[in-house]
Design a protein around this motif. Sequence first.
Motif, mmCIF file in Angstrom:
data_model
loop_
_atom_site.group_PDB
_atom_site.id
_atom_site.type_symbol
_atom_site.label_atom_id
_atom_site.label_comp_id
_atom_site.label_asym_id
_atom_site.label_seq_id
_atom_site.Cartn_x
_atom_site.Cartn_y
_atom_site.Cartn_z
ATOM 1 N N LEU B 209 0.805 -1.219 0.000
ATOM 2 C CA LEU B 209 0.000 0.000 0.000
ATOM 3 C C LEU B 209 0.841 1.274 0.000
ATOM 4 C CD1 LEU B 209 -2.658 -1.097 2.594
ATOM 5 C CD2 LEU B 209 -2.800 -1.186 0.129
ATOM 6 N N VAL B 210 1.947 1.260 0.716
ATOM 7 C CA VAL B 210 2.735 2.476 0.886
ATOM 8 C C VAL B 210 4.034 2.350 0.116
ATOM 9 C CG1 VAL B 210 3.770 4.029 2.541
ATOM 10 C CG2 VAL B 210 1.732 2.776 3.162
ATOM 11 N N LYS B 211 4.224 3.274 -0.787
ATOM 12 C CA LYS B 211 5.461 3.317 -1.556
ATOM 13 C C LYS B 211 6.438 4.247 -0.846
ATOM 14 C CE LYS B 211 7.220 5.062 -5.885
ATOM 15 N NZ LYS B 211 6.963 5.966 -6.978
ATOM 16 N N THR B 212 7.665 3.857 -0.734
ATOM 17 C CA THR B 212 8.629 4.708 -0.036
ATOM 18 C C THR B 212 9.724 5.151 -0.987
ATOM 19 O OG1 THR B 212 9.982 2.834 0.603
ATOM 20 C CG2 THR B 212 8.299 3.508 2.148
ATOM 21 N N VAL B 213 10.065 6.428 -0.886
ATOM 22 C CA VAL B 213 11.276 6.948 -1.533
ATOM 23 C C VAL B 213 11.998 7.683 -0.426
ATOM 24 C CG1 VAL B 213 12.213 8.316 -3.410
ATOM 25 C CG2 VAL B 213 10.020 7.197 -3.684
ATOM 26 N N MET B 214 12.802 6.957 0.343
ATOM 27 C CA MET B 214 13.263 7.474 1.614
ATOM 28 C C MET B 214 14.276 8.607 1.461
ATOM 29 S SD MET B 214 11.295 6.257 3.477
ATOM 30 C CE MET B 214 11.299 6.041 5.201
ATOM 31 N N THR B 215 14.857 8.760 0.275
ATOM 32 C CA THR B 215 15.769 9.880 0.081
ATOM 33 C C THR B 215 15.025 11.205 0.234
ATOM 34 O OG1 THR B 215 16.855 8.460 -1.501
ATOM 35 C CG2 THR B 215 17.545 10.741 -1.477
ATOM 36 N N ARG B 216 13.721 11.192 -0.070
ATOM 37 C CA ARG B 216 12.940 12.428 0.030
ATOM 38 C C ARG B 216 12.577 12.767 1.467
ATOM 39 N NH1 ARG B 216 8.804 10.356 -4.393
ATOM 40 N NH2 ARG B 216 10.022 10.645 -6.269
ATOM 41 N N CYS B 217 12.815 11.856 2.397
ATOM 42 C CA CYS B 217 12.331 12.034 3.769
ATOM 43 C C CYS B 217 13.083 13.182 4.449
ATOM 44 C CB CYS B 217 12.543 10.738 4.539
ATOM 45 S SG CYS B 217 12.065 10.846 6.247
ATOM 46 N N ILE B 218 12.318 13.994 5.190
ATOM 47 C CA ILE B 218 12.960 15.091 5.911
ATOM 48 C C ILE B 218 12.973 14.822 7.415
ATOM 49 C CG2 ILE B 218 12.474 16.839 4.174
ATOM 50 C CD1 ILE B 218 10.126 17.722 5.976
ATOM 51 N N GLN B 219 12.720 13.583 7.822
ATOM 52 C CA GLN B 219 12.770 13.154 9.227
ATOM 53 C C GLN B 219 11.846 13.968 10.130
ATOM 54 O OE1 GLN B 219 16.077 13.473 7.690
ATOM 55 N NE2 GLN B 219 15.745 11.342 7.127
ATOM 56 N N GLY B 270 7.221 13.682 -0.370
ATOM 57 C CA GLY B 270 6.877 12.519 -1.175
ATOM 58 C C GLY B 270 7.571 11.249 -0.751
ATOM 59 N N ALA B 271 7.978 11.167 0.532
ATOM 60 C CA ALA B 271 8.687 9.970 0.976
ATOM 61 C C ALA B 271 7.751 8.783 1.070
ATOM 62 C CB ALA B 271 9.347 10.228 2.315
ATOM 63 N N LEU B 272 6.546 9.009 1.599
ATOM 64 C CA LEU B 272 5.554 7.952 1.677
ATOM 65 C C LEU B 272 4.396 8.336 0.765
ATOM 66 C CD1 LEU B 272 5.508 7.501 5.545
ATOM 67 C CD2 LEU B 272 6.881 6.263 3.890
ATOM 68 N N THR B 273 4.218 7.585 -0.295
ATOM 69 C CA THR B 273 3.110 7.866 -1.212
ATOM 70 C C THR B 273 2.346 6.583 -1.440
ATOM 71 O OG1 THR B 273 4.625 7.542 -3.038
ATOM 72 C CG2 THR B 273 4.169 9.812 -2.417
ATOM 73 N N SER B 274 1.208 6.744 -2.117
ATOM 74 C CA SER B 274 0.338 5.595 -2.338
ATOM 75 C C SER B 274 0.919 4.720 -3.445
ATOM 76 C CB SER B 274 -1.046 6.093 -2.723
ATOM 77 O OG SER B 274 -1.807 5.050 -3.224
ATOM 78 N N LYS B 275 1.101 3.434 -3.148
ATOM 79 C CA LYS B 275 1.677 2.554 -4.159
ATOM 80 C C LYS B 275 0.710 2.302 -5.319
ATOM 81 C CE LYS B 275 5.175 -0.456 -3.112
ATOM 82 N NZ LYS B 275 5.716 -1.605 -2.371
ATOM 83 N N PRO B 276 -0.572 2.028 -5.050
ATOM 84 C CA PRO B 276 -1.463 1.820 -6.197
ATOM 85 C C PRO B 276 -1.656 3.070 -7.058
ATOM 86 C CG PRO B 276 -2.412 0.912 -4.202
ATOM 87 C CD PRO B 276 -1.225 1.702 -3.788
ATOM 88 N N PHE B 277 -1.473 4.247 -6.454
ATOM 89 C CA PHE B 277 -1.705 5.497 -7.181
ATOM 90 C C PHE B 277 -0.426 6.002 -7.850
ATOM 91 C CE2 PHE B 277 -2.167 10.255 -6.928
ATOM 92 C CZ PHE B 277 -3.181 10.373 -7.834
ATOM 93 N N ALA B 278 0.698 5.304 -7.644
ATOM 94 C CA ALA B 278 1.978 5.807 -8.126
ATOM 95 C C ALA B 278 1.971 6.031 -9.633
ATOM 96 C CB ALA B 278 3.087 4.826 -7.748
ATOM 97 N N PHE B 279 2.325 7.218 -10.043
ATOM 98 C CA PHE B 279 2.454 7.611 -11.464
ATOM 99 C C PHE B 279 1.142 7.479 -12.238
ATOM 100 C CE2 PHE B 279 6.706 5.639 -10.442
ATOM 101 C CZ PHE B 279 7.250 6.838 -10.019
ATOM 102 N N LYS B 280 0.002 7.459 -11.545
ATOM 103 C CA LYS B 280 -1.279 7.301 -12.240
ATOM 104 C C LYS B 280 -1.858 8.654 -12.661
ATOM 105 C CE LYS B 280 -2.362 2.832 -12.047
ATOM 106 N NZ LYS B 280 -1.016 2.345 -11.673
ATOM 107 N N ALA B 281 -1.728 9.657 -11.809
ATOM 108 C CA ALA B 281 -2.342 10.934 -12.133
ATOM 109 C C ALA B 281 -1.664 12.035 -11.335
ATOM 110 C CB ALA B 281 -3.839 10.902 -11.804
#
Lengths: 129, 745
Positions: B209-219, B270-281
């Motif tokens: 459910l949750v897509k992670t791009v942890m480089t974007r995380c600001i802690q 954008g560190a935690l985004t929706s995995k099903p919605f990724a790149f959809k809209a």
Amino acid sequence: MASSVKYLRVPPNSGSLEEARRRVFEFFKTACRSIPTIMEIYVLDDVVSPSQLRSTIASEIRKNAHVTNPKVIDMLLFKGTEELNLIVEHSKQRHHMLGQYVLGHNLIHDQGNNDTSDFLQKFYKGNYY
Amino acid sequence: MGLGHLASRALLRSSRLGASKPSHHLLRRTVVSTPELHNSEAAAAEAQPEPDLPKRTPVAGARVHFPNPDDAIEVFVDGYPVKIPKGMTVLQACEVAGVDIPRFCYHDRLSIAGNCRMCLVEVEKSPKPVASCAMPALPGMKIKTDTPIAKKAREGVMEFLLMNHPLDCPICDQGGECDLQDQSMAFGSDRGRFTETKRSVVDKNLGPLVKTVMTRCIQCTRCVRFATEIAGVQDLGVLGRGSGEEIGTYVENLMTSELSGNVIDICPVGALTSKPFAFKARNWELKGTESIDVSDAVGSNIRIDSRGPEVMRILPRLNEDINEEWISDKTRFFYDGLKRQRLNDPMIRGADGRFKTVSWRDALAVVAEVIHQVKPEEIVGVAGKLSDAESMMALKDFLNKMGSNNIWCEGNGPNPNADLRSGYIMNTSISGLEKADAFLLVGTQPRVEAAMVNARIRKTVRATNAKVGYVGPSADFNYDHEHLGTGPEALTELAEGRHPFYSTLSNAKNPVIIIGAGIFGRDDKDAILAVTEKIAKNINAVRPDWNGLNVLLLNAAQAASLDLGLVPESEKSIESAKFVYLMGADDENVDKLPEDAFVVYQGHHGDKGVYRANVILPASAFSEKEGTYANTEGCAQTTVPAVPTVGDARDDWKIIRALSEVAGVNLPYDSLGAIRARIGTVAPNLLQVEEREPAVFSSVSLRPDVKGTIGKAPFGSVVENFYMTDAISRASKIMAQCSALLLKK
């Protein structure tokens, strides 16, 4: 063939209802005579028969059967001639013909029985109205 | 009239306005007979010129609640005085004053971390800018939010945050709704001074459910605090220090909370985004429709974001009384089921057992012909768990006109108690659970049955240390609880006061008993309800000022169906049925049906009910129609169509209305307004939209004595798979992945 209808002239106003009536018949005959051309240029052989198209034309004309004012009849005749001209000149595309005169016509027939309520007729047509 | 005269008049006016203001004030209030009360101090306070500031409105309609009027203190925000209760932070004071302070780590519903430093403001007599989210406001504090020092502080923080933040906004799903993006535009510098390489962080796998791009995380640690505080799972944490700081699961582990999707909303970047919605809209191309969720009986408020005819995502909407600002994962992610397995044309099963597409005219004609060939008592109607009140009303009216009264809503059991509204709704109300100090859960696992109610119980347990007792099969809880037993005998012990937990309940000021709707299917349902009512009476749970006896329903349609009186005449009607009208009912046991029964399935998904159907009438799903749903606390809410219907489908009530006309028993309503007027004659509370109407009588005092005895069978768990409970979620691919990966085996 097409050229015969292409240069149809708009005649002067009809003097009486009788004259207008005669002109409607003439227009109907012209339209019927151009059916083979229409069938050919829009490739309608596998979807509709010439007799069905004839009854479509007739029903389009009958839609205005209640009009008695010769001036209005002349105007409707003018619009009909114009439409026929466009069709014969191939100014339309095949799906225009299918939508307006093949499928649309069938829908009109579908609603034939008038014992159903307004709601039910709309229901058969679609979910949104 | 000369110039001199004009000048003197102007002088006179100005002197009256300026110098003589106090006296003018006294003159105006001549009614007061004690002018000495208006001493110099008061007069001076009155005379103090009002700060020349436009009247401000609090940020996002923030309201101040003064628990104790004596505790009000006054602070000045940019010179504008505001009265706030003691204990508020500087940031909250600024919000009341109408100043929005930029922030990343601060969140209203989470504990305060104070680690992003974005909310720095200047406070007079303080040597350094202070982090407003963590600093309590003190009386007379002079807060300055737009001074050069505050602006410079924000700019500096922004530069530090962007130092290690990748410049991938064009490919980031948060783009357009990113706090970091917005605030760097508003408060950031136009250039940075960082020339070294940016750090990079390994992405974590948090599940489907949750897509992670942890480089974007600001802690900011919002997600960590959400997981531990609200969701009650210890899955997320902070690892490392300084530039090596990372958010992650300590060991390779999926996030198995039913509320995990909310971390997507609270993540400011954008560190935690929706995995099903990724790149959809992109969010700016979506149309938002404010609607209601139907995946459980809570009726969470949602926003359906759609693009054209497609539902792209579902987000929560703020409703303090129901779901606060969270929604469960099922609510958030089951939308892809709306695109699969849909019924889009009327169909009739032919002699060879295959379905053939027909026109509406033919389908309705066949149904109308068959329904006249069977005896009225052999006609049965079952409303599904996703049905709206309008269609259930129409179905009941239609079948009643056909002479049958065998109509019910699935999940209500063979003999539901629809007589007293208090006997089947949550009388305490969902937000009222926060006042409770002891809970008794009877045969219900709220975590899977109604995740938002469970979140409310957890909130109460965390805030007030409320005690929770649970009777039922061993279940997963995310708060402290006592397992009192698995079967009804524990209830008997409680009713007789023999159980050790009884003293906790009887000493509680506001005890709450929650009965699960799973017991509706039991034979000894009435006896169990009676013994629970006895407990409620003994522990004084039902008083004029407090009703703590609740039923937690399972399905969106249940409360409205009982309000409308969908109660079957006979319990065994399905065994003798010859004509069955399934209105979206997929979980009804159709195996018991006679072989020659004619089954009409009206619904939006080709689910279980379709296998036995003879005629299929395609209907619209909750995202495509306007319908009234009553949630488990009895609050009526309406869905709003977000997308057009699929194929040749029609709205549920319209199908039944059309069928009634074809069958020759015309229903007297043609529009939604008319059918709602009809509902108003049966259950007026369903027309009080978005307003909870409490039940008037309590079932405790009015219900007749029950003779039945309590069975020995232990309570079962009702929801086997949280992620797949209805036709839509069973058709959803995301929910299938979730049940494969996240269900505890």
